[in-house]
Motif scaffolding. Structure first.
Motif, PDB file in Angstrom:
ATOM      1  N   LEU A 131      23.364  51.886  29.981  1.00  0.00           N
ATOM      2  CA  LEU A 131      24.647  51.766  29.138  1.00  0.00           C
ATOM      3  C   LEU A 131      24.738  50.470  28.731  1.00  0.00           C
ATOM      4  N   GLY A 132      24.059  49.399  29.410  1.00  0.00           N
ATOM      5  CA  GLY A 132      23.872  48.124  29.108  1.00  0.00           C
ATOM      6  C   GLY A 132      23.676  47.791  27.659  1.00  0.00           C
ATOM      7  N   GLY A 133      22.565  49.179  27.364  1.00  0.00           N
ATOM      8  CA  GLY A 133      22.545  49.068  25.337  1.00  0.00           C
ATOM      9  C   GLY A 133      23.004  49.353  24.476  1.00  0.00           C
ATOM     10  N   ILE A 154      12.323  54.303  29.459  1.00  0.00           N
ATOM     11  CA  ILE A 154      13.115  52.937  29.616  1.00  0.00           C
ATOM     12  C   ILE A 154      12.345  51.726  28.569  1.00  0.00           C
ATOM     13  N   ALA A 155      11.728  51.911  27.781  1.00  0.00           N
ATOM     14  CA  ALA A 155      10.794  51.157  26.686  1.00  0.00           C
ATOM     15  C   ALA A 155      12.527  51.446  25.515  1.00  0.00           C
ATOM     16  N   LEU A 156      12.093  52.733  25.996  1.00  0.00           N
ATOM     17  CA  LEU A 156      13.312  53.068  24.283  1.00  0.00           C
ATOM     18  C   LEU A 156      14.261  52.796  24.394  1.00  0.00           C
ATOM     19  N   LEU A 157      14.834  52.832  25.316  1.00  0.00           N
ATOM     20  CA  LEU A 157      16.546  52.288  25.474  1.00  0.00           C
ATOM     21  C   LEU A 157      16.640  50.845  25.016  1.00  0.00           C
ATOM     22  N   SER A 158      15.377  50.298  25.976  1.00  0.00           N
ATOM     23  CA  SER A 158      15.619  48.747  24.931  1.00  0.00           C
ATOM     24  C   SER A 158      16.256  48.317  23.312  1.00  0.00           C
ATOM     25  N   LEU A 159      15.671  49.568  22.862  1.00  0.00           N
ATOM     26  CA  LEU A 159      16.118  49.439  21.582  1.00  0.00           C
ATOM     27  C   LEU A 159      17.512  49.841  20.995  1.00  0.00           C
ATOM     28  N   LEU A 160      17.690  50.188  21.575  1.00  0.00           N
ATOM     29  CA  LEU A 160      19.663  50.047  22.098  1.00  0.00           C
ATOM     30  C   LEU A 160      20.473  48.228  22.180  1.00  0.00           C
ATOM     31  N   GLY A 161      19.543  48.020  23.010  1.00  0.00           N
ATOM     32  CA  GLY A 161      19.742  46.477  23.063  1.00  0.00           C
ATOM     33  C   GLY A 161      19.322  45.331  22.020  1.00  0.00           C
ATOM     34  N   LEU A 162      18.172  46.090  21.558  1.00  0.00           N
ATOM     35  CA  LEU A 162      17.667  44.919  20.498  1.00  0.00           C
ATOM     36  C   LEU A 162      18.792  45.621  19.089  1.00  0.00           C
ATOM     37  N   PHE A 163      19.483  46.217  19.561  1.00  0.00           N
ATOM     38  CA  PHE A 163      20.383  46.056  17.628  1.00  0.00           C
ATOM     39  C   PHE A 163      21.130  45.360  18.034  1.00  0.00           C
ATOM     40  N   PHE A 164      22.085  45.355  19.155  1.00  0.00           N
ATOM     41  CA  PHE A 164      23.000  44.548  18.755  1.00  0.00           C
ATOM     42  C   PHE A 164      22.484  42.478  19.060  1.00  0.00           C
ATOM     43  N   TYR A 165      21.034  42.525  20.042  1.00  0.00           N
ATOM     44  CA  TYR A 165      21.115  41.352  19.934  1.00  0.00           C
ATOM     45  C   TYR A 165      20.411  40.915  18.005  1.00  0.00           C
ATOM     46  N   LEU A 166      19.835  41.565  17.580  1.00  0.00           N
ATOM     47  CA  LEU A 166      19.566  41.739  16.491  1.00  0.00           C
ATOM     48  C   LEU A 166      21.024  41.429  15.473  1.00  0.00           C
ATOM     49  N   ARG A 167      22.409  42.471  15.895  1.00  0.00           N
ATOM     50  CA  ARG A 167      23.385  41.800  14.868  1.00  0.00           C
ATOM     51  C   ARG A 167      24.125  40.758  15.779  1.00  0.00           C
ATOM     52  N   LEU A 168      23.885  40.248  16.839  1.00  0.00           N
ATOM     53  CA  LEU A 168      23.979  38.796  16.981  1.00  0.00           C
ATOM     54  C   LEU A 168      23.585  37.661  16.152  1.00  0.00           C
ATOM     55  N   ALA A 169      22.060  38.070  16.475  1.00  0.00           N
ATOM     56  CA  ALA A 169      20.755  37.135  14.984  1.00  0.00           C
ATOM     57  C   ALA A 169      21.297  36.815  13.796  1.00  0.00           C
ATOM     58  N   TYR A 170      21.594  38.675  13.031  1.00  0.00           N
ATOM     59  CA  TYR A 170      21.852  38.150  12.125  1.00  0.00           C
ATOM     60  C   TYR A 170      23.990  37.063  11.856  1.00  0.00           C
ATOM     61  N   CYS A 171      24.161  37.548  13.016  1.00  0.00           N
ATOM     62  CA  CYS A 171      25.790  36.624  12.152  1.00  0.00           C
ATOM     63  C   CYS A 171      26.242  35.661  12.188  1.00  0.00           C
ATOM     64  N   ALA A 172      24.489  35.080  13.268  1.00  0.00           N
ATOM     65  CA  ALA A 172      24.343  33.542  13.799  1.00  0.00           C
ATOM     66  C   ALA A 172      23.940  32.441  12.434  1.00  0.00           C
ATOM     67  N   THR A 173      23.054  33.372  12.202  1.00  0.00           N
ATOM     68  CA  THR A 173      21.782  33.013  10.915  1.00  0.00           C
ATOM     69  C   THR A 173      21.396  33.282   9.061  1.00  0.00           C
ATOM     70  N   ILE A 174      21.892  34.642   9.503  1.00  0.00           N
ATOM     71  CA  ILE A 174      21.998  35.164   8.081  1.00  0.00           C
ATOM     72  C   ILE A 174      23.527  35.331   7.183  1.00  0.00           C
ATOM     73  N   THR A 175      24.024  35.527   7.821  1.00  0.00           N
ATOM     74  CA  THR A 175      25.734  35.871   6.518  1.00  0.00           C
ATOM     75  C   THR A 175      25.907  34.382   6.395  1.00  0.00           C
ATOM     76  N   LEU A 176      26.702  34.911   5.649  1.00  0.00           N
ATOM     77  CA  LEU A 176      28.180  33.408   5.081  1.00  0.00           C
ATOM     78  C   LEU A 176      28.985  34.012   5.012  1.00  0.00           C
ATOM     79  N   PRO A 177      29.906  32.603   5.087  1.00  0.00           N
ATOM     80  CA  PRO A 177      31.370  33.253   5.510  1.00  0.00           C
ATOM     81  C   PRO A 177      31.969  32.903   4.023  1.00  0.00           C
ATOM     82  N   PRO A 178      33.092  33.487   3.394  1.00  0.00           N
ATOM     83  CA  PRO A 178      33.892  33.462   1.997  1.00  0.00           C
ATOM     84  C   PRO A 178      33.843  32.356   1.908  1.00  0.00           C
ATOM     85  N   ASN A 179      34.485  31.289   2.370  1.00  0.00           N
ATOM     86  CA  ASN A 179      34.937  29.871   2.302  1.00  0.00           C
ATOM     87  C   ASN A 179      34.786  29.054   3.580  1.00  0.00           C
ATOM     88  N   SER A 180      33.324  28.582   2.882  1.00  0.00           N
ATOM     89  CA  SER A 180      32.540  27.402   4.043  1.00  0.00           C
ATOM     90  C   SER A 180      33.733  26.653   3.775  1.00  0.00           C
TER      91      SER A 180
END
Length: 346
Positions: free
Chosen positions: A164-166, A282-308
């Motif tokens: 459920l956490g993932g 439990i190892a497979l379920l941790s992949l769910l968590g990996l997805f939203f951590y990756l989404r956080l990391a993607y938003c923080a460092t890879i995406t660029l806002p339309p207007n800086s």
């Protein structure tokens, strides 16, 4: 908030935690938990926002119910066995009631509903205390009573918490709620190994705190509460935002980083206990968590806002804060080479 009131609350938190951790008697442990509950309430509701008041009310009601259940558990055990010692919890009904009470206090599934709401209603610094420091006394009680607890029940709670956490963290847009579901998921990893290797539960908790503290402090420094504002945060303090990605990946448990260590040890221990199917699930379920951590990391460092945003980059921050965060960032990313030393001590 009045500085004297804040000092009193923080001192009471230390006092309550110390009383619970060092006590042998159930009444003293219960007293420490009650002091903790009353001490954190002013910190949760200090902003006087309706959501903060709601969070404080929810927290008080849930913790009061859990404390009453814990007291009832210890009284039932004393009634049947004549023992008030924490390590002498032997009656099956008392063990079941204690597991339920501590699960409510920690926020394990299915008693998790209060935790994301309370974390969402408070500030990041108070949220950090709720996710780390206030989890320590209940986990200590679980460690002391671990030989008497039901392994099947704990395994079910642990797998459900990890799932459920993932799963629930996937569609969240608020960083505090994402970190709350991350905490529930990690508690599942701690609970599953509790009966078989209590020291490993403690190591996992320490490493979880080590990885969570810099994430909360970083988000507090760059003033980010939502995923939408996270994409513009890189313009404020670029080096800090860049390391945020590594910290999130460490929390997800990717191999070269610190977060891989507890998951590796837990899966190894479960395999030794001939629980390979549970370890696989439990190892497979941790992949769910990996997805939203990756989404956080993607938003923080890879995406660029339309207007800086046109403002000066904060390459320099408060020196004491900078040293504190830097130390924790280093530990949360680069602790894996020390794993042989952890093997020898445990």
């Amino acid at each position: 908030m009045n500085p004297q009131a804040k000092l009193l609350s923080i001192t009471s938190l230390f006092l309550g935690s110390t009383i619970t951790i060092t006590s042998n008697h159930w009444i003293m442990a219960w007293t420490g938990l009650e002091i903790n509950t009353l001490a954190i309430l002013p910190l949760i509701s200090k902003s006087h926002h309706p959501r903060a008041i709601e969070a404080a009310t929810k927290y008080f009601l849930v913790q009061a119910a859990a404390s009453a259940l814990l007291l009832f558990s210890s009284m039932t055990n004393a009634w049947y066995t004549g023992q008030w010692d924490i390590t002498q919890l032997t009656h099956p009904t008392s063990c079941l009631l204690l597991t339920t009470a501590i699960s409510i206090k920690l926020g394990l599934v299915p008693f998790h509903f209060w935790f994301p709401e309370v974390l969402q209603g408070t500030s990041l610094t108070t949220g950090l205390l709720l996710a780390t420091a206030l989890k320590f006394p209940p986990i200590t009680l679980l460690l002391l009573t671990s030989p008497s607890l039901n392994p099947t029940l704990l395994t079910i709670l642990a797998v459900a918490s990890t799932a459920l956490g993932g799963w629930a963290g996937l569609n969240q847009t608020q960083t505090r709620k994402i970190l709350a579901f991350s905490s529930i998921s990690h508690l599942g990893w701690m609970a599953i190994i509790l009966v078989y290797n209590p020291k490993l539960t403690l190591i996992t908790f320490y490493l979880y705190c080590l990885m969570t503290i810099p994430i909360f402090l970083t988000l507090n420094t760059i003033k980010t509460l939502k995923l939408t504002t996270m994409s513009t945060a890189w313009t404020k303090i670029p080096p800090l935002t860049a390391t945020l990605m590594l910290m999130l990946l460490s929390l997800a448990g990717l191999p070269p980083l610190t977060g891989f260590l507890p998951k590796w040890l837990i899966i190894q221990e479960l395999t030794k206990q001939e629980m390979t199917p549970t370890a696989t699930i439990i190892a497979l379920l941790s992949l769910l968590g990996l997805f939203f951590y990756l989404r956080l990391a993607y938003c923080a460092t890879i995406t660029l806002p339309p207007n800086s945003i046109n403002h000066m980059k904060q390459w320099q921050t408060n020196k004491s804060t900078k040293m504190f965060i830097t130390t924790f960032i280093t530990l949360s990313i680069m602790l894996l080479p020390l794993s042989p030393m952890i093997f020898t001590t445990s």
